[in-house]
Design a protein around this motif. Structure first.
Motif, PDB file in Angstrom:
ATOM      1  N   GLY A   1       0.804  -1.211   0.000  1.00 49.87           N
ATOM      2  CA  GLY A   1       0.000   0.000   0.000  1.00 49.87           C
ATOM      3  C   GLY A   1       0.836   1.260   0.000  1.00 49.87           C
ATOM      4  N   GLY A   2       0.146   2.387  -0.105  1.00 56.02           N
ATOM      5  CA  GLY A   2       0.796   3.693  -0.116  1.00 56.02           C
ATOM      6  C   GLY A   2       0.705   4.425   1.205  1.00 56.02           C
ATOM      7  N   ASP A   3       0.050   3.811   2.213  1.00 54.29           N
ATOM      8  CA  ASP A   3      -0.013   4.413   3.540  1.00 54.29           C
ATOM      9  C   ASP A   3       1.190   3.986   4.377  1.00 54.29           C
ATOM     10  N   TYR A   4       1.515   4.784   5.367  1.00 55.57           N
ATOM     11  CA  TYR A   4       2.443   4.334   6.401  1.00 55.57           C
ATOM     12  C   TYR A   4       2.278   5.207   7.640  1.00 55.57           C
ATOM     13  N   TYR A   5       2.728   4.690   8.759  1.00 55.63           N
ATOM     14  CA  TYR A   5       2.804   5.481   9.979  1.00 55.63           C
ATOM     15  C   TYR A   5       4.223   5.328  10.532  1.00 55.63           C
ATOM     16  N   ASP A   6       4.619   6.264  11.388  1.00 56.26           N
ATOM     17  CA  ASP A   6       5.949   6.179  11.963  1.00 56.26           C
ATOM     18  C   ASP A   6       5.966   6.936  13.285  1.00 56.26           C
ATOM     19  N   LEU A   7       6.820   6.529  14.198  1.00 54.28           N
ATOM     20  CA  LEU A   7       7.080   7.260  15.435  1.00 54.28           C
ATOM     21  C   LEU A   7       8.495   6.939  15.897  1.00 54.28           C
ATOM     22  N   PHE A   8       9.177   7.958  16.402  1.00 52.73           N
ATOM     23  CA  PHE A   8      10.561   7.776  16.821  1.00 52.73           C
ATOM     24  C   PHE A   8      10.946   8.910  17.767  1.00 52.73           C
ATOM     25  N   LYS A   9      11.900   8.633  18.642  1.00 51.18           N
ATOM     26  CA  LYS A   9      12.358   9.615  19.607  1.00 51.18           C
ATOM     27  C   LYS A   9      13.269  10.649  18.949  1.00 51.18           C
ATOM     28  N   LEU A  10      13.040  11.911  19.301  1.00 54.22           N
ATOM     29  CA  LEU A  10      13.948  12.980  18.892  1.00 54.22           C
ATOM     30  C   LEU A  10      14.967  13.258  19.986  1.00 54.22           C
ATOM     31  N   ASP A  11      14.514  13.138  21.230  1.00 52.00           N
ATOM     32  CA  ASP A  11      15.403  13.244  22.393  1.00 52.00           C
ATOM     33  C   ASP A  11      14.688  12.583  23.561  1.00 52.00           C
ATOM     34  N   SER A  12      15.130  12.828  24.785  1.00 45.54           N
ATOM     35  CA  SER A  12      14.564  12.133  25.940  1.00 45.54           C
ATOM     36  C   SER A  12      13.130  12.537  26.251  1.00 45.54           C
ATOM     37  N   GLU A  13      12.673  13.699  25.720  1.00 45.27           N
ATOM     38  CA  GLU A  13      11.331  14.174  26.031  1.00 45.27           C
ATOM     39  C   GLU A  13      10.413  14.238  24.816  1.00 45.27           C
ATOM     40  N   ARG A  14      10.956  14.344  23.621  1.00 44.83           N
ATOM     41  CA  ARG A  14      10.128  14.577  22.430  1.00 44.83           C
ATOM     42  C   ARG A  14      10.079  13.348  21.524  1.00 44.83           C
ATOM     43  N   ILE A  15       8.876  13.048  21.064  1.00 38.28           N
ATOM     44  CA  ILE A  15       8.659  11.917  20.153  1.00 38.28           C
ATOM     45  C   ILE A  15       7.944  12.432  18.899  1.00 38.28           C
ATOM     46  N   ALA A  16       8.472  12.085  17.743  1.00 40.99           N
ATOM     47  CA  ALA A  16       7.850  12.455  16.473  1.00 40.99           C
ATOM     48  C   ALA A  16       6.862  11.371  16.060  1.00 40.99           C
ATOM     49  N   CYS A  17       5.673  11.786  15.642  1.00 40.97           N
ATOM     50  CA  CYS A  17       4.635  10.851  15.186  1.00 40.97           C
ATOM     51  C   CYS A  17       4.092  11.348  13.848  1.00 40.97           C
ATOM     52  N   LEU A  18       3.848  10.450  12.921  1.00 44.09           N
ATOM     53  CA  LEU A  18       3.280  10.860  11.640  1.00 44.09           C
ATOM     54  C   LEU A  18       2.501   9.737  10.987  1.00 44.09           C
ATOM     55  N   VAL A  19       1.539  10.142  10.173  1.00 45.93           N
ATOM     56  CA  VAL A  19       0.773   9.224   9.335  1.00 45.93           C
ATOM     57  C   VAL A  19       0.712   9.845   7.944  1.00 45.93           C
ATOM     58  N   ALA A  20       0.933   9.038   6.897  1.00 46.37           N
ATOM     59  CA  ALA A  20       0.985   9.550   5.530  1.00 46.37           C
ATOM     60  C   ALA A  20       0.185   8.672   4.586  1.00 46.37           C
ATOM     61  N   ASP A  21      -0.290   9.269   3.496  1.00 48.50           N
ATOM     62  CA  ASP A  21      -1.101   8.573   2.500  1.00 48.50           C
ATOM     63  C   ASP A  21      -0.643   9.022   1.117  1.00 48.50           C
ATOM     64  N   VAL A  22       0.004   8.116   0.369  1.00 52.06           N
ATOM     65  CA  VAL A  22       0.511   8.422  -0.964  1.00 52.06           C
ATOM     66  C   VAL A  22      -0.588   8.206  -2.000  1.00 52.06           C
ATOM     67  N   SER A  23      -0.633   9.059  -3.015  1.00 50.69           N
ATOM     68  CA  SER A  23      -1.611   8.899  -4.091  1.00 50.69           C
ATOM     69  C   SER A  23      -1.356   7.594  -4.836  1.00 50.69           C
ATOM     70  N   GLY A  24      -2.434   6.937  -5.255  1.00 46.86           N
ATOM     71  CA  GLY A  24      -2.301   5.687  -5.989  1.00 46.86           C
ATOM     72  C   GLY A  24      -2.122   4.509  -5.049  1.00 46.86           C
ATOM     73  N   LYS A  25      -1.941   3.344  -5.630  1.00 44.95           N
ATOM     74  CA  LYS A  25      -1.818   2.114  -4.856  1.00 44.95           C
ATOM     75  C   LYS A  25      -0.743   1.226  -5.478  1.00 44.95           C
ATOM     76  N   GLY A  26      -0.458   0.116  -4.841  1.00 45.82           N
ATOM     77  CA  GLY A  26       0.456  -0.864  -5.396  1.00 45.82           C
ATOM     78  C   GLY A  26       1.916  -0.506  -5.181  1.00 45.82           C
ATOM     79  N   VAL A  27       2.780  -1.133  -5.984  1.00 46.40           N
ATOM     80  CA  VAL A  27       4.222  -1.000  -5.805  1.00 46.40           C
ATOM     81  C   VAL A  27       4.722   0.440  -5.975  1.00 46.40           C
ATOM     82  N   PRO A  28       4.293   1.200  -6.997  1.00 43.66           N
ATOM     83  CA  PRO A  28       4.801   2.578  -7.106  1.00 43.66           C
ATOM     84  C   PRO A  28       4.505   3.409  -5.862  1.00 43.66           C
ATOM     85  N   ALA A  29       3.278   3.305  -5.348  1.00 46.32           N
ATOM     86  CA  ALA A  29       2.919   4.062  -4.149  1.00 46.32           C
ATOM     87  C   ALA A  29       3.735   3.596  -2.949  1.00 46.32           C
TER      88      ALA A  29
END
Length: 384
Positions: free
Chosen positions: A179-207
């Protein structure tokens, strides 16, 4: 010869396109058929299944382009669909790409871009036809897609125990093998965490490939981040727009969460607004920040907003595959059903909350085929 069905209600379109590509028509490279609306286009497809490319406007009388696209998908025509719309109508373009359109062009039409898009779409169609002619090729393709699926899933975070003062949960269900969706989360430092969700146009391998590149780009550019989320996404957009020959784009919600103070700073790049769930069951959508999807224009600037969560508050970030999930009657799951499910689970643990939302979407769909991925990432402020 490429056989092209052009569907547009504007009277001068046929004359303009015929004049512009008269040499290709004369040399027998292109065979153009014109219709004025979706109903006429469906009749043309029934009479001539050899049509390779469907080039359709979105806004038309009797039957619009999005409805035509749905009907074509249901009938399993062996062709590629290119949608035509104004640059400002990005929402309808995104819906079309999510529902199986191969590509799009914008009005006013750039005929060189139109020719390139048609040639690229036909080349993709021919490659797929060649693959389908051989049973062995099908087996190889299936094996490669299964491998791609495993690789894609392996890139998604599986460890959600990042801090004692917050909880996380996430999942991605692809409508196709990848699929073309994904989510991610990771630490930036001891207090801050980055979180994101993304949706790419289209489907399948290219996306999926576009999504993996975008995910890697954000992770690398977030390292040691001391700048605003808006500045970061502006830089990511500039990189995403470079050499984007396939005109793919990605909607994205990116936030930095301070697990010590509860402060939330975020930028929304054309994505669905996440839901804030209060401990007492009240729900509200987070305000938008006015951003457009990444990959469309290199010079875009992105704003950011900030707020402070209270202990017990939960943020639910998702892609439109959840709210736009359809049942056999063609109805969408919608915002109200999502908010109701989230409110009912305001004090449940996040795994229970997420599983309940997913089950409600599946129960609503009643087994109907879905054209979009289902992806979410949620987090709650406060001790576990």
């Amino acid at each position: 010869m490429i056989k092209i069905l052009v569907v547009d209600d504007e009277a001068d379109v046929e004359a303009l396109i015929t004049q512009k590509f008269r040499r290709k028509i004369k040399r027998g490279e292109w065979d153009l058929v014109f219709r004025r609306n979706g109903e006429e286009a469906l009749e043309a497809l029934k009479k001539d299944p050899r049509i390779d490319i469907l080039l359709s406007d979105i806004n038309m009388p009797k039957m619009d382009g999005l409805t035509l696209l749905q009907k074509v998908n249901e009938s399993n025509h062996d062709l590629r669909t290119i949608m035509v719309s104004a640059y400002s109508d990005i929402d309808n373009i995104r819906v079309a790409m999510n529902n199986g359109a191969f590509d799009f062009i914008t009005k006013p039409i750039n005929f060189q871009d139109m020719e390139t898009t048609i040639q690229r779409s036909f080349a993709n169609l021919e490659e797929m036809r060649k693959a389908l002619r051989s049973h062995d090729d099908l087996l190889v393709l299936k094996k490669e897609l299964n491998l791609a699926q495993k690789i894609q899933q392996s890139l998604l975070p599986k460890e959600f125990d990042l801090h004692e003062n917050c909880s996380f949960e996430g999942m991605m269900f692809a409508a196709k093998e990848v699929g073309g969706d994904y989510y991610d989360l990771f630490k930036l430092d001891s207090e801050r965490i980055a979180c994101l969700v993304a949706d790419v146009s289209g489907k399948g391998v290219p996306a999926a490939l576009f999504a993996m590149v975008n995910q890697t780009l954000i992770r690398s550019m977030s390292s040691g981040l001391n700048t605003s989320t808006g500045d970061l996404i502006s830089k990511v957009n500039a990189k995403t727009s470079e050499n984007n020959e396939n005109c793919m784009f990605v909607t994205l919600f990116y936030t930095i969460f301070n697990v010590k103070t509860g402060e939330l700073t975020y930028t929304n790049a054309g994505h669905n607004p996440p839901v804030l769930i209060h401990e007492d069951g009240r729900t509200e959508f987070l305000p938008l920040t006015g951003g457009v999807p990444l990959g469309i224009s290199e010079g875009e600037e992105f704003a950011e907003k900030s707020m402070t969560l209270k202990p017990g508050d939960t943020v639910f970030i998702y892609t439109d595959g959840i709210t736009e999930a359809i049942n056999p009657q063609g109805e969408e799951f919608g915002d109200s059903r999502l908010l109701e499910a989230l409110s009912a689970n305001a004090t449940s643990d996040l795994k229970t909350l997420s599983q309940d939302v997913h089950q409600k979407v599946m129960d609503f769909a009643q087994g109907a085929d879905q054209f979009d991925d289902l992806t979410y990432l949620c987090f709650r402020y406060g001790p576990k």
